[in-house]
Design a protein around this motif. Sequence first.
Motif, short mmCIF file in Angstrom:
data_model
loop_
_atom_site.label_atom_id
_atom_site.label_comp_id
_atom_site.label_asym_id
_atom_site.label_seq_id
_atom_site.Cartn_x
_atom_site.Cartn_y
_atom_site.Cartn_z
N ALA A 1 0.83 -1.21 0.00
CA ALA A 1 0.00 0.00 0.00
C ALA A 1 0.86 1.26 0.00
N ARG B 1 2.68 2.20 -3.29
CA ARG B 1 1.87 2.83 -4.33
C ARG B 1 1.84 4.35 -4.22
N LEU B 2 2.30 4.88 -3.09
CA LEU B 2 2.14 6.30 -2.82
C LEU B 2 3.36 7.14 -3.14
N GLU C 1 -7.24 -0.41 1.50
CA GLU C 1 -6.62 -1.73 1.53
C GLU C 1 -7.39 -2.68 2.44
N SER D 1 -10.76 -2.27 -6.89
CA SER D 1 -10.20 -0.92 -7.00
C SER D 1 -11.10 -0.02 -7.83
N VAL E 1 -5.57 5.39 1.93
CA VAL E 1 -5.07 4.22 1.19
C VAL E 1 -5.12 2.97 2.05
#
Length: 240
Positions: free
Chosen positions: A60, A63-64, A109, A119, A105
């Motif tokens: 998670a 992804r940021l 998740e 998603s 986020v």
Amino acid sequence: MTAVNRQIGGPFLRLGLLIAGFYLIYQPNFWSSSYVPLIVTLGITGGCVLLLSPKDLSIAINRLHIFVIGVMLSVIYFAFRAKLAGNDPRVFQNIVIILNVVALVLWLEVLRKYFNVTSETVLTWMLWMVVVQCLFALVMLASSGIRAAILAKTATGIIQNQFIYGERLYGISSDYTFFTPIYHSLMGLVAIYLGMNHGKKYYWFLPFCVFIIVLNGRTGLITLAFGFALMLVKRMLSSV
């Protein structure tokens, strides 16, 4: 199909998830203390961390990294402009946006892991939240009394600025002039991405994103244009 999966389609649970997501995204503060939203967000973040494995957390957070870079560049740009104008650069408040997004986020998740929400479904919900914000903004445009009552609770720290009060601050949020336009620019990019990959119906959300950006801070248009250019370059390179 499990009982949990059947429940996720229930109208009351779905509404509750939407409300929770709306709060995490926009952090409206109807309390006298400006720290309550931050405390609630930290609590939600901690709860999500306990529900996820180290591997889930790693995926998670990974992804940021592009988002964090984008926010930091936006923080620098906003602070530079604010300093030139003799205003508060609000660096700490704007960096807190990263925590808000991390919390969101991780919440997403948890939804994916425990409720099997895809998603695409979650992103669609988030786009509908933009539409809800536009409805709030339209109500505030139509009624100065309702607008004043909402801003008296959610924007107490900035309504004294007559220029900002007269030109911006529409919708329900804790940060109208930075987070709101930047976030909606990101949602505009989500609408474009989904439109490119999952159906042209998602392009209908783009005007709502642009509308709320223009009302609260045109800096978001720069982020939207820059992000769209990157998406085009990436698409062109992948097709070579």
